[in-house]
Design a protein around this motif. Structure first.
Motif, mmCIF file in Angstrom:
data_model
loop_
_atom_site.group_PDB
_atom_site.id
_atom_site.type_symbol
_atom_site.label_atom_id
_atom_site.label_comp_id
_atom_site.label_asym_id
_atom_site.label_seq_id
_atom_site.Cartn_x
_atom_site.Cartn_y
_atom_site.Cartn_z
ATOM 1 N N ALA A 156 0.864 -1.186 0.000
ATOM 2 C CA ALA A 156 0.000 0.000 0.000
ATOM 3 C C ALA A 156 0.902 1.238 0.000
ATOM 4 N N PRO A 157 0.322 2.404 -0.312
ATOM 5 C CA PRO A 157 1.136 3.631 -0.289
ATOM 6 C C PRO A 157 1.639 3.938 1.113
ATOM 7 N N ARG A 158 2.605 4.828 1.183
ATOM 8 C CA ARG A 158 3.104 5.284 2.496
ATOM 9 C C ARG A 158 1.962 5.843 3.334
ATOM 10 N N ARG A 159 2.051 5.667 4.640
ATOM 11 C CA ARG A 159 1.099 6.287 5.561
ATOM 12 C C ARG A 159 1.677 7.650 5.938
ATOM 13 N N GLU A 160 0.844 8.667 5.902
ATOM 14 C CA GLU A 160 1.346 10.020 6.146
ATOM 15 C C GLU A 160 1.997 10.141 7.522
ATOM 16 N N GLY A 161 3.134 10.807 7.583
ATOM 17 C CA GLY A 161 3.753 11.107 8.869
ATOM 18 C C GLY A 161 4.609 9.991 9.449
ATOM 19 N N ASP A 162 4.858 8.928 8.676
ATOM 20 C CA ASP A 162 5.703 7.836 9.182
ATOM 21 C C ASP A 162 7.176 8.115 8.874
ATOM 22 N N PRO A 163 8.014 8.364 9.878
ATOM 23 C CA PRO A 163 9.447 8.495 9.613
ATOM 24 C C PRO A 163 10.030 7.149 9.150
ATOM 25 N N ALA A 164 11.073 7.192 8.337
ATOM 26 C CA ALA A 164 11.670 5.956 7.819
ATOM 27 C C ALA A 164 12.248 5.104 8.950
ATOM 28 N N ARG A 165 12.921 5.762 9.907
ATOM 29 C CA ARG A 165 13.619 5.004 10.963
ATOM 30 C C ARG A 165 13.421 5.665 12.298
ATOM 31 N N LEU A 166 12.948 4.887 13.269
ATOM 32 C CA LEU A 166 12.876 5.372 14.655
ATOM 33 C C LEU A 166 13.541 4.318 15.531
#
Ligand code: UFG
Length: 324
Positions: free
Chosen positions: A278-288
């Motif tokens: 699915a497309p990216r979810r808004e506001g998800d940083p790549a790495r935490l």
């Protein structure tokens, strides 16, 4: 020693109540059951009530000798906080202020706060330590950071001592199988993957495969709920011994990608898991990923369940009990 656990019927709060009872603390749980479950509170006294009700708060503190407060009652859906910020500021900030004011009025001076990695926003360096700039990017994260700042002011003004625990990705379930994650709707990766494995859900979506990570999916630091609760006990102990206010990251310092999580779930469950991209979810940083050196050093926090397989196995035990 009696601890007031606010939000003790929720996912993390219910594990906390169980641990406190097991360690011999007196426990009073206050929960409005808006997202929690009465049957998740395994003992102690239960009060059904809301932090918006200041009369009730006054009564709770008048009628109980409370040595410290642990506050888990907040809304946690990032997307919803963007759509409906008032809901987040009213509950996570205003209601928390009611709780703090009742504490001050009744001279209760020890507070453990469930904060979040969301206070940091999009990281400028990973792993993230506590000095990383706080630039929350949504109302959920801002609500947590506002409360942290209020707590610093309340320490100065009222000597109310607090420990803010900035969770990374809370995960797993009670190793004894009595408790687990029951969010409605569920938005978190591990329960969703396991529901796809048990057949409660047809498939799980992967939100984005085009991140700047080795396999293109987002990396998170999953930390076992029992280890989080252990940190709360250590934090309360610090305050009971007269220690100063502080903020600590809680994470294992190991990052796992969404794809690695799905692979681990396939292995642990021995099931095929249907995955849709699915497309990216808004506001998800790549790495935490957390640098939790400070909690290890200052609280002597030593997570026991830091292996991803163990975290997923405990969550799976809970999922199969619930889907039976
Ligand atoms: N993800 C999917 N598919 C899903 C659900 C999640 O691919 O169906 C991905 C997300 O995009 C993310 C990762 O899995 O990359 C983890 O997502 P979660 O929703 O499980 O957790 P988050 O990292 O978004 O959120 C957690 C807490 C929040 C808190 C945040 C702080 O649940 O309360 O960390 O950064 F705000």
């Amino acid at each position: 020693m009696t601890i007031l656990v606010v939000g003790g019927a929720g996912y993390i709060g219910s594990h906390m109540v169980k641990m406190l009872l097991g360690r011999g603390y007196g426990v009073t749980t206050l929960d409005n059951l808006s997202t929690g479950y009465r049957d998740a509170v395994l003992g102690g006294e239960f009060i059904h009530g809301d932090l918006a009700d200041r009369t009730l708060l006054d009564k709770v503190f008048s009628e109980h000798r409370i040595d410290g407060v642990m506050h888990f009652a907040s809304f946690i859906q990032v997307g919803e906080s963007v759509q409906n910020p008032a809901k987040y500021y009213e509950n996570n900030v205003v209601n928390t202020l009611n709780l703090l004011n009742a504490m001050v009025a009744h001279d209760v001076k020890r507070f453990i706060f469930s904060s979040s990695a969301a206070v940091y926003g999009e990281p400028i360096r990973v792993p993230i330590d506590e000095t990383h700039p706080k630039n929350p990017i949504n109302p959920y994260g801002r609500s947590k950071w506002i409360v942290e700042q209020i707590l610093a002011d309340y320490d100065r003004a009222h000597a109310l001592k607090s420990v803010c625990l900035r969770y990374f990705n809370a995960a797993g379930a009670d190793p004894d199988g009595q408790l687990g994650e029951r969010h409605e709707p569920e938005t978190h990766l591990i329960p969703l993957v396991l529901q796809a494995a048990s057949g409660r859900r047809e498939s799980v979506q992967v939100f984005g495969r085009d991140y700047d990570t080795p396999d293109g999916t987002c990396i998170r630091d999953y930390v076992h709920v029992t280890d989080l609760c252990e940190a709360h006990l250590l934090a309360m102990d610090r305050l009971l011994k007269g220690g100063s206010s502080a903020a600590f990251n809680l994470g294992n310092g190991n990052g796992f990608s969404v794809q690695e999580m799905i692979d681990t779930a396939c292995k642990v469950t021995d099931k095929d898991i249907q995955v849709n991209d699915a497309p990216r979810r808004e506001g998800d940083p790549a790495r935490l990923v957390a640098d939790a050196t400070l909690a290890r050093k200052e609280l002597s926090w030593n997570p026991c369940y830091d292996e991803l397989e163990t975290i997923v196995r405990h969550a799976w035990q809970w999922e199969i009990a619930g889907s039976r």
